[in-house]
Motif scaffolding. Structure first.
Motif, PDB file in Angstrom:
ATOM      1  N   MET A 120       0.829  -1.209   0.000  1.00  0.00           N
ATOM      2  CA  MET A 120       0.000   0.000   0.000  1.00  0.00           C
ATOM      3  C   MET A 120       0.858   1.252   0.000  1.00  0.00           C
ATOM      4  SD  MET A 120      -3.101  -0.813   2.674  1.00  0.00           S
ATOM      5  CE  MET A 120      -3.730   0.860   2.495  1.00  0.00           C
ATOM      6  N   LEU A 121       1.897   1.241   0.833  1.00  0.00           N
ATOM      7  CA  LEU A 121       2.780   2.410   0.931  1.00  0.00           C
ATOM      8  C   LEU A 121       3.525   2.645  -0.381  1.00  0.00           C
ATOM      9  CD1 LEU A 121       4.253   1.796   4.512  1.00  0.00           C
ATOM     10  CD2 LEU A 121       2.400   3.334   3.862  1.00  0.00           C
ATOM     11  N   VAL A 122       3.982   1.563  -0.999  1.00  0.00           N
ATOM     12  CA  VAL A 122       4.663   1.680  -2.305  1.00  0.00           C
ATOM     13  C   VAL A 122       3.706   2.231  -3.355  1.00  0.00           C
ATOM     14  CG1 VAL A 122       5.712   0.364  -4.199  1.00  0.00           C
ATOM     15  CG2 VAL A 122       6.356  -0.120  -1.842  1.00  0.00           C
ATOM     16  N   ASN A 123       2.457   1.766  -3.325  1.00  0.00           N
ATOM     17  CA  ASN A 123       1.458   2.238  -4.290  1.00  0.00           C
ATOM     18  C   ASN A 123       1.196   3.732  -4.150  1.00  0.00           C
ATOM     19  OD1 ASN A 123       1.157  -0.301  -5.346  1.00  0.00           O
ATOM     20  ND2 ASN A 123      -0.740  -0.765  -4.278  1.00  0.00           N
ATOM     21  N   TYR A 124       1.198   4.225  -2.914  1.00  0.00           N
ATOM     22  CA  TYR A 124       0.983   5.659  -2.706  1.00  0.00           C
ATOM     23  C   TYR A 124       2.119   6.489  -3.304  1.00  0.00           C
ATOM     24  CZ  TYR A 124      -2.963   4.951   0.465  1.00  0.00           C
ATOM     25  OH  TYR A 124      -4.193   4.630   1.000  1.00  0.00           O
ATOM     26  N   LEU A 125       3.319   5.923  -3.355  1.00  0.00           N
ATOM     27  CA  LEU A 125       4.482   6.648  -3.852  1.00  0.00           C
ATOM     28  C   LEU A 125       4.737   6.437  -5.339  1.00  0.00           C
ATOM     29  CD1 LEU A 125       7.017   5.975  -0.944  1.00  0.00           C
ATOM     30  CD2 LEU A 125       5.723   8.076  -1.373  1.00  0.00           C
ATOM     31  N   ALA A 126       4.528   5.207  -5.815  1.00  0.00           N
ATOM     32  CA  ALA A 126       4.952   4.854  -7.176  1.00  0.00           C
ATOM     33  C   ALA A 126       3.811   4.474  -8.105  1.00  0.00           C
ATOM     34  CB  ALA A 126       5.968   3.707  -7.098  1.00  0.00           C
ATOM     35  N   GLY A 127       2.569   4.727  -7.719  1.00  0.00           N
ATOM     36  CA  GLY A 127       1.448   4.355  -8.580  1.00  0.00           C
ATOM     37  C   GLY A 127       0.815   3.048  -8.129  1.00  0.00           C
ATOM     38  N   GLN A 128      -0.495   3.010  -8.248  1.00  0.00           N
ATOM     39  CA  GLN A 128      -1.259   1.890  -7.685  1.00  0.00           C
ATOM     40  C   GLN A 128      -1.405   0.751  -8.692  1.00  0.00           C
ATOM     41  OE1 GLN A 128      -4.539   4.489  -6.544  1.00  0.00           O
ATOM     42  NE2 GLN A 128      -4.058   4.135  -4.410  1.00  0.00           N
ATOM     43  N   VAL A 129      -0.261   0.157  -9.032  1.00  0.00           N
ATOM     44  CA  VAL A 129      -0.233  -0.923 -10.024  1.00  0.00           C
ATOM     45  C   VAL A 129       0.375  -2.172  -9.395  1.00  0.00           C
ATOM     46  CG1 VAL A 129       0.679  -1.678 -12.254  1.00  0.00           C
ATOM     47  CG2 VAL A 129      -0.046   0.693 -11.948  1.00  0.00           C
ATOM     48  N   ILE A 130      -0.197  -3.324  -9.727  1.00  0.00           N
ATOM     49  CA  ILE A 130       0.335  -4.595  -9.267  1.00  0.00           C
ATOM     50  C   ILE A 130       0.263  -5.593 -10.423  1.00  0.00           C
ATOM     51  CG2 ILE A 130      -1.897  -5.379  -8.369  1.00  0.00           C
ATOM     52  CD1 ILE A 130      -0.360  -6.791  -6.103  1.00  0.00           C
TER      53      ILE A 130
END
Length: 310
Positions: free
Chosen positions: A81-91
């Motif tokens: 979640m924290l990474v998504n907030y910084l780098a875009g909400q992609v998985i």
């Protein structure tokens, strides 16, 4: 089957909790603090239980396992979640399936572990004279091992169903983690097998653990009602009160989360409730157990004094 001309989806977009930039910053800081608190608190509790002879008992062995599960559970969800907030909400598609598999493993394992902890309370209150003979270290290992094995088996079975699906259309998931029911909506292949599998396994897990929990608490209630001593009643209530709160919060939020998510409003409600049992409950579990637990507080105080004395 998917249309042969359709492009195959390799990534999903997680919408998260909000698209408001200001709230996103607030959530990032909040979830970072929650995660750090969860990691520190759970590792600290595990260390206390392993290091202190005062808390070497079945109850604390189960609590140690619960702390480990909550640590793992949080580590699967919050860092992403924290990474998504910084780098875009992609998985990635494989990353999404892997995340769900871990979530399913830890969630199912915790269901069975909580049931085992209720049974421990039942034996302690209803059969106190036979407690040490019934809850030996080896007998405590068995239900914990079974909980992990059932969690892994359930997760792998769900994963086998998900791997049958094809994704070739919309790739937007209205959630902050990969939710199986939402993946069904995005699939362009037949989801009947996977849905039946999810229903059957979830039903078996829910009914089994529910019966264990209810029958154990009925036995505890009958024993308390038969007790004439006010002191013994209070002691019995104190023994299981913390666990009753944890079980109620866990099962209550999970049940309300998955009771119908067909409409967009219900999906938003389910997403908010998911925050409670996936992000907040791991830290609440420790607060509930430790605030009401004299032995744990004494053990923590003793170890802190030893650390400060060195």
């Amino acid at each position: 089957m998917a249309d042969g001309n359709a492009s195959v989806i390799t990534k999903f977009i997680l919408l998260g909790l909000t698209d408001n930039p200001e709230l996103t910053t607030v959530f990032f800081v909040l979830f970072l603090l929650i995660y750090l608190s969860t990691v520190v608190a759970n590792v600290w509790v595990i260390a206390i239980i392993l290091a202190s002879a005062q808390v070497h008992s079945p109850k604390y062995f189960f609590l140690c396992q619960l702390a480990f599960l909550d640590f793992c559970y949080s580590s699967v969800l919050i860092p992403k979640m924290l990474v998504n907030y910084l780098a875009g909400q992609v998985i990635s598609c494989h990353g999404c399936l892997l995340q769900y598999s871990f979530v399913s493993t830890f969630l199912t394992t915790e269901c069975f572990l909580l049931a085992a902890m209720v049974y421990d309370c039942y034996v302690a209150i209803c059969h106190p004279l036979h407690y040490k003979g019934l809850m030996t270290p080896m007998l405590c290992v068995h239900p914990v091992t079974a909980s992990y094995l059932l969690g892994c088996a359930t997760s792998l079975t769900h994963l086998s169903g998900l791997l049958r699906l094809s994704f070739c259309g919309p790739n937007v998931i209205n959630h902050y983690f990969c939710n199986m029911s939402l993946l069904f909506q995005l699939s362009c292949s037949d989801t009947l097998y996977s849905k039946v599998l999810l229903t059957v396994l979830s039903g078996v897990t829910s009914v089994t653990t529910f019966l264990i929990v209810v029958s154990s608490y009925l036995g505890i209630l009958l024993t308390i009602l038969k007790t004439h001593s006010e002191r013994n009643r209070h002691k019995a209530f104190s023994t299981c009160a913390s666990h009753l709160m944890v079980v109620t919060l866990f099962y209550g939020t999970v049940i309300f989360t998955y009771l119908g998510t067909s409409s967009s409003y219900q999906q938003e409600r389910a997403k908010i409730l998911s925050v409670f049992y996936t992000l907040l409950l791991p830290i609440l579990n420790l607060l509930i157990y430790n605030v009401r637990n004299t032995e744990a507080k004494v053990a923590m105080t003793t170890i802190m004094r030893k650390i400060l004395a060195q």
